[in-house]
Write a protein that holds these residues in place. Sequence first.
Motif, mmCIF file in Angstrom:
data_model
loop_
_atom_site.group_PDB
_atom_site.id
_atom_site.type_symbol
_atom_site.label_atom_id
_atom_site.label_comp_id
_atom_site.label_asym_id
_atom_site.label_seq_id
_atom_site.Cartn_x
_atom_site.Cartn_y
_atom_site.Cartn_z
ATOM 1 N N TYR A 80 0.822 -1.210 0.000
ATOM 2 C CA TYR A 80 0.000 0.000 0.000
ATOM 3 C C TYR A 80 0.857 1.261 0.000
ATOM 4 N N ALA A 81 1.995 1.219 0.648
ATOM 5 C CA ALA A 81 2.904 2.367 0.606
ATOM 6 C C ALA A 81 3.345 2.633 -0.842
ATOM 7 N N ARG A 82 3.734 1.563 -1.555
ATOM 8 C CA ARG A 82 4.142 1.720 -2.962
ATOM 9 C C ARG A 82 3.010 2.296 -3.795
ATOM 10 N N GLU A 83 1.780 1.794 -3.597
ATOM 11 C CA GLU A 83 0.631 2.290 -4.360
ATOM 12 C C GLU A 83 0.386 3.772 -4.131
ATOM 13 N N LEU A 84 0.767 4.266 -2.962
ATOM 14 C CA LEU A 84 0.582 5.679 -2.630
ATOM 15 C C LEU A 84 1.857 6.488 -2.846
ATOM 16 N N ASN A 85 2.860 5.869 -3.471
ATOM 17 C CA ASN A 85 4.160 6.511 -3.711
ATOM 18 C C ASN A 85 4.823 6.959 -2.413
ATOM 19 N N LEU A 86 4.682 6.140 -1.392
ATOM 20 C CA LEU A 86 5.310 6.395 -0.101
ATOM 21 C C LEU A 86 6.376 5.336 0.128
ATOM 22 N N THR A 87 7.238 5.573 1.087
ATOM 23 C CA THR A 87 8.336 4.654 1.362
ATOM 24 C C THR A 87 8.140 3.962 2.699
ATOM 25 N N PHE A 88 8.278 2.655 2.684
ATOM 26 C CA PHE A 88 8.294 1.851 3.908
ATOM 27 C C PHE A 88 9.564 1.013 3.855
#
Length: 113
Positions: A80-88
């Motif tokens: 979900y982080a990738r889908e939102l262009n966020l980094t985990f």
Amino acid sequence: MGKSSIKVEKGRVTKKFSTFVNPEIHIPEEASRVNNITDDMVADAPKINDVMLDFLEFTKGCIISGYNNINFDNKFIARYARELNLTFDNENIDVFILARQKPVKAKNFKLTS
């Protein structure tokens, strides 16, 4: 589904993050038996997009520790982080893996055991 996390600093709980998340799909009965979360419980909960940024901010710079989190929870968070262009990209410790490496007197390695 539900997400609860605590922040531990110097052996003390300093912050808590807890929310249900509406998965926007039916929760299978098998999953409800394991996590005790039902469709009714998440019906009015926020969607994953509405809580992901807050969760990533809560865990920023922290080591994530959980039980079977590397093979389960973290895969969902990372997706979900990738889908939102966020980094985990937090470092992770999986207590399940540690438990299997230590000689313990348990019939299995389930969290309840």
